[in-house]
Each structure stands twice: as structure tokens, then as C-alpha cells.
Write an enzyme that holds these catalytic residues in place. Structure first.
Site, PDB file in Angstrom:
ATOM      1  N   LYS A  70       0.801  -1.231   0.000  1.00  0.00           N
ATOM      2  CA  LYS A  70       0.000   0.000   0.000  1.00  0.00           C
ATOM      3  C   LYS A  70       0.836   1.285   0.000  1.00  0.00           C
ATOM      4  CE  LYS A  70      -4.275  -1.530   2.154  1.00  0.00           C
ATOM      5  NZ  LYS A  70      -5.245  -1.187   3.195  1.00  0.00           N
ATOM      6  N   ALA A 134      -3.788   0.612   8.644  1.00  0.00           N
ATOM      7  CA  ALA A 134      -5.249   0.674   8.530  1.00  0.00           C
ATOM      8  C   ALA A 134      -5.793   1.814   9.383  1.00  0.00           C
ATOM      9  CB  ALA A 134      -5.853  -0.652   8.974  1.00  0.00           C
ATOM     10  N   ASN A 153      -2.349   3.241  21.324  1.00  0.00           N
ATOM     11  CA  ASN A 153      -1.550   2.236  20.618  1.00  0.00           C
ATOM     12  C   ASN A 153      -0.511   1.625  21.538  1.00  0.00           C
ATOM     13  OD1 ASN A 153      -1.157   0.932  18.060  1.00  0.00           O
ATOM     14  ND2 ASN A 153       0.840   1.935  17.932  1.00  0.00           N
ATOM     15  N   ARG A 154      -0.215   0.334  21.281  1.00  0.00           N
ATOM     16  CA  ARG A 154       0.805  -0.356  22.081  1.00  0.00           C
ATOM     17  C   ARG A 154       2.130   0.402  21.991  1.00  0.00           C
ATOM     18  NH1 ARG A 154       2.060  -6.301  20.002  1.00  0.00           N
ATOM     19  NH2 ARG A 154       2.583  -5.080  18.157  1.00  0.00           N
TER      20      ARG A 154
HETATM   21  P1  ATR Z   1      -2.361  -2.696   9.459  1.00  0.00           P
HETATM   22  O1  ATR Z   1      -1.835  -2.163   8.155  1.00  0.00           O
HETATM   23  O2  ATR Z   1      -3.351  -3.825   9.282  1.00  0.00           O
HETATM   24  O3  ATR Z   1      -2.863  -1.620  10.351  1.00  0.00           O
HETATM   25  P2  ATR Z   1       0.053  -2.774  11.003  1.00  0.00           P
HETATM   26  O4  ATR Z   1       0.525  -1.521  10.335  1.00  0.00           O
HETATM   27  O5  ATR Z   1       1.032  -3.865  11.261  1.00  0.00           O
HETATM   28  O6  ATR Z   1      -1.129  -3.430  10.168  1.00  0.00           O
HETATM   29  O7  ATR Z   1      -0.662  -2.342  12.380  1.00  0.00           O
HETATM   30  C1  ATR Z   1      -1.203  -3.238  13.278  1.00  0.00           C
HETATM   31  C2  ATR Z   1      -1.755  -2.465  14.486  1.00  0.00           C
HETATM   32  O8  ATR Z   1      -2.208  -3.406  15.478  1.00  0.00           O
HETATM   33  C3  ATR Z   1      -0.709  -1.604  15.194  1.00  0.00           C
HETATM   34  O9  ATR Z   1      -1.350  -0.499  15.790  1.00  0.00           O
HETATM   35  C4  ATR Z   1      -0.170  -2.571  16.263  1.00  0.00           C
HETATM   36  O10 ATR Z   1       0.414  -1.933  17.374  1.00  0.00           O
HETATM   37  P3  ATR Z   1       1.976  -1.496  17.340  1.00  0.00           P
HETATM   38  O11 ATR Z   1       2.034  -0.227  16.529  1.00  0.00           O
HETATM   39  O12 ATR Z   1       2.356  -1.318  18.736  1.00  0.00           O
HETATM   40  O13 ATR Z   1       2.715  -2.640  16.654  1.00  0.00           O
HETATM   41  C5  ATR Z   1      -1.462  -3.223  16.677  1.00  0.00           C
HETATM   42  N1  ATR Z   1      -1.234  -4.542  17.307  1.00  0.00           N
HETATM   43  C6  ATR Z   1      -0.920  -5.683  16.680  1.00  0.00           C
HETATM   44  N2  ATR Z   1      -0.827  -6.707  17.566  1.00  0.00           N
HETATM   45  C7  ATR Z   1      -1.087  -6.180  18.797  1.00  0.00           C
HETATM   46  C8  ATR Z   1      -1.151  -6.718  20.123  1.00  0.00           C
HETATM   47  N3  ATR Z   1      -0.935  -8.020  20.380  1.00  0.00           N
HETATM   48  N4  ATR Z   1      -1.437  -5.877  21.127  1.00  0.00           N
HETATM   49  C9  ATR Z   1      -1.662  -4.572  20.897  1.00  0.00           C
HETATM   50  N5  ATR Z   1      -1.629  -3.996  19.666  1.00  0.00           N
HETATM   51  C10 ATR Z   1      -1.344  -4.788  18.626  1.00  0.00           C
END
Ligand code: ATR
Length: 289
Positions: A70, A134, A153-154
């Protein structure tokens, strides 16, 4: 019947085998009586440039772009619409006068799904989980309409960066915090709309840290996860009699926006939903043996 006149549309991503887009787009083309076919193309990172050259040469009319392309796709297309350029990611490409033009329908898809459910974000307070690709696309659209947005966010640095950008770009009221904040309960209680735009709640992953009694009637919960469609978060929303908007609702709305960009015609969302329901039923039967 496919003939020499059939228009070709498609999808590039890695992986693509789980995508519901072929199901909904082919249903929309059929229902509109358009002689077109939508095909998933499995393209890995190293093949992106070549794949786009191929799509150009084959005069494919338009295509969707999924992870992980993307952002990188921007380097290989001719024009990028302003919202997509702002977000820095494209999920829909349209061939216009021989040029490949990039759009992002994730935000409009989320906005339309909320409005369809009677939960317009205009003047409302939004709480959004996630600051990944996303989330970024969705929040760009929603934060412009909301009275206030809280981003959790984490990895808090990502949320901070995104919030600062949105404040500067739209003068939007956006604040952020880490997922481990003790204030989650009060953020959830104060929000009119709670959005899970993270991958939490996907099959095999932890759920968003929300308890059922924090939610209430009159609130709306949008979960972008669609595997499973009925997530634990949406179970909690249902039990609290809040409005639920599923990841499939968002997918159908986002797909309808892509269809309309390609064909300049309204998509039959009823047919798209029907096709998804049939597909899910077939998958359930296959799983249960
Ligand atoms: P996408 O394009 O689908 O958004 P991504 O850019 O990898 O995929 O983002 C995934 C999101 O889910 C992020 O906000 C991620 O948090 P981090 O920025 O801290 O990585 C969040 N996420 C994924 N797994 C998680 C988990 N187990 N606990 C909390 N947040 C999680």
C-alpha cells in the site's frame, strides 16, 4: 462469459488467498450487468515493480492494493489523489486516460459504514485502537469530522507521531496514550464511537483491553477485524446494546467506493453482502468437513 471485450480488474497483495474482494467485486459487476472480471494476483515485495508494468501493459482497468504494497505502490503509479497522498498509502488504482491514479478508500469506507449504521461521526468523540496502516487511513477521515479523537496504541511513539500530524494538518482535536494507560476505562466510557483499527481480536490474537460494562446503549463500536466476523469486542458491544459495525460492513463499503471509482456507477451493496454470506457459509461447511 469472458470474451475479448471483458474488462479486467484485480487485486495485488501478499498473501491474497484469504481476500473477500474477488467475491464482492465480481458480485457487483454481475449485478450491474458489466462485462468485467476481478482477479487476485499474488505479488511479493520483489515483484511489485514488474507486476505494475505488467498491469499497465495488459491495460487492466483498475486494481486494489493490499499489504505489503500500500505504501510502495506510490512509487510506481502516475498520480495520487490528495487524501491518499496525505495518508501516504493507496488501496485502489484506477486507469484514467492511460495513467495509473491512486486513491485510498479505507477512510471513506469506514465513514460510510458508520453512517449506514446510523452512527455518523460528525461532532462525536471517537476512541481508536491502533496506529498502523489501517488505523492511519481511517483516522484521517474520521478525525476531520469528530469533535475529539483519542488514539491508543501499544507503541505509543507511533500514536504520538500520528496525533501530532493530524493536529497540524486538520487542526483536529487529537490526543493519544499508550495501550497500557490506566485511563482506558474512562476513555471508553466517554467515547461515542469506539473503533478497533488494530489487529487485536483477530483469530489467535489477544482482544482489545475493554470490559463489557464500560460500553453502553447509544454508543457505536466498529471493529475492522473480519476474521472472525463476530469478534469478542462486538460480542461485548451487542451485550451492552451498543450499535455494532463489523469488519465486513467496512469491507463492503470500502469495496463499493473502489467499484464506484472504477465504473462511475453505484455498487449493489446488497449483492456484495449476499455474496459474502454465501462464501462464509461455504467456508463453514468446508471446515466442518
Ligand atoms: P495494518 O496495516 O493492518 O494496520 P500494522 O501496520 O502492522 O497493520 O498495524 C497493526 C496495528 O495493530 C498496530 O497499531 C499494532 O500496534 P503497534 O504499533 O504497537 O505494533 C497493533 N497490534 C498488533 N498486535 C497487537 C497486540 N498483540 N497488542 C496490541 N496492539 C497490537
Amino acid at each position: 462469459m469472458i470474451s475479448g471485450k471483458t474488462a479486467v480488474y484485480g487485486l495485488i497483495g501478499d498473501p491474497v488467498d484469504h481476500s473477500m474482494s474477488p467475491v464482492i467485486q465480481n458480485a457487483a459487476f454481475n449485478s450491474a450487468g458489466i462485462d468485467a472480471v476481478y482477479i487476485p494476483f499474488h505479488v511479493d515485495g520483489s515483484g511489485l515493480k514488474l507486476a505494475i508494468q505488467g498491469l499497465r501493459a495488459l491495460k487492466v482497468r483498475g486494481f486494489n492494493v493490499m499489504a505489503p504494497h500500500k505504501v510502495n505502490v506510490l512509487r510506481h503509479i502516475d498520480k495520487v489523489e490528495s487524501l491518499a497522498a496525505d495518508i501516504g498509502s493507496v488501496n485502489t488504482v484506477v486507469r484514467e486516460d492511460g495513467q495509473l491514479c491512486g486513491y485510498n478508500t479505507d477512510g471513506p469506507g469506514a465513514l460510510n459504514a458508520l453512517e449506514e449504521a446510523g452512527a455518523s461521526p460528525h461532532g462525536k468523540s471517537i476512541l481508536i485502537f491502533g496506529a498502523g496502516g489501517a488505523s492511519q487511513a481511517i483516522i484521517y477521515t474520521l478525525a476531520q469530522h469528530a469533535s475529539s479523537t483519542v488514539l491508543l496504541n501499544r507503541t505509543v511513539s507511533k500514536a504520538r507521531q500520528l496525533a501530532a500530524h493530524l493536529r497540524k494538518r486538520f487542526k483536529a482535536n487529537v490526543t493519544c496514550a499508550s495501550l497500557s494507560t490506566k485511563q482506558i476505562k474512562s476513555f471508553v466510557e466517554r467515547a461515542d464511537i469506539v473503533v478497533n483499527a488494530s489487529s487485536m481480536g483477530m483469530k489467535g490474537k489477544a482482544n482489545p483491553p475493554i470490559e463489557g460494562n464500560w460500553l453502553r446503549q447509544g454508543q457505536c463500536v466498529l471493529d475492522i477485524v473480519y476474521d472472525p466476523v463476530q469478534t469478542k469486542l462486538l460480542d461485548l458491544a451487542g451485550a451492552a446494546r451498543a450499535i455494532s459495525v463489523t469488519g465486513l460492513d467496512m469491507l463492503v463499503n470500502q469495496g463499493a467506493c473502489s467499484f464506484e471509482l472504477w465504473t462511475r456507477r453505484k455498487a449493489s451493496m446488497g449483492e456484495m453482502r449476499h455474496a459474502i454470506a454465501q462464501k462464509l457459509l461455504a467456508m463453514e461447511h468446508a471446515e466442518s468437513g
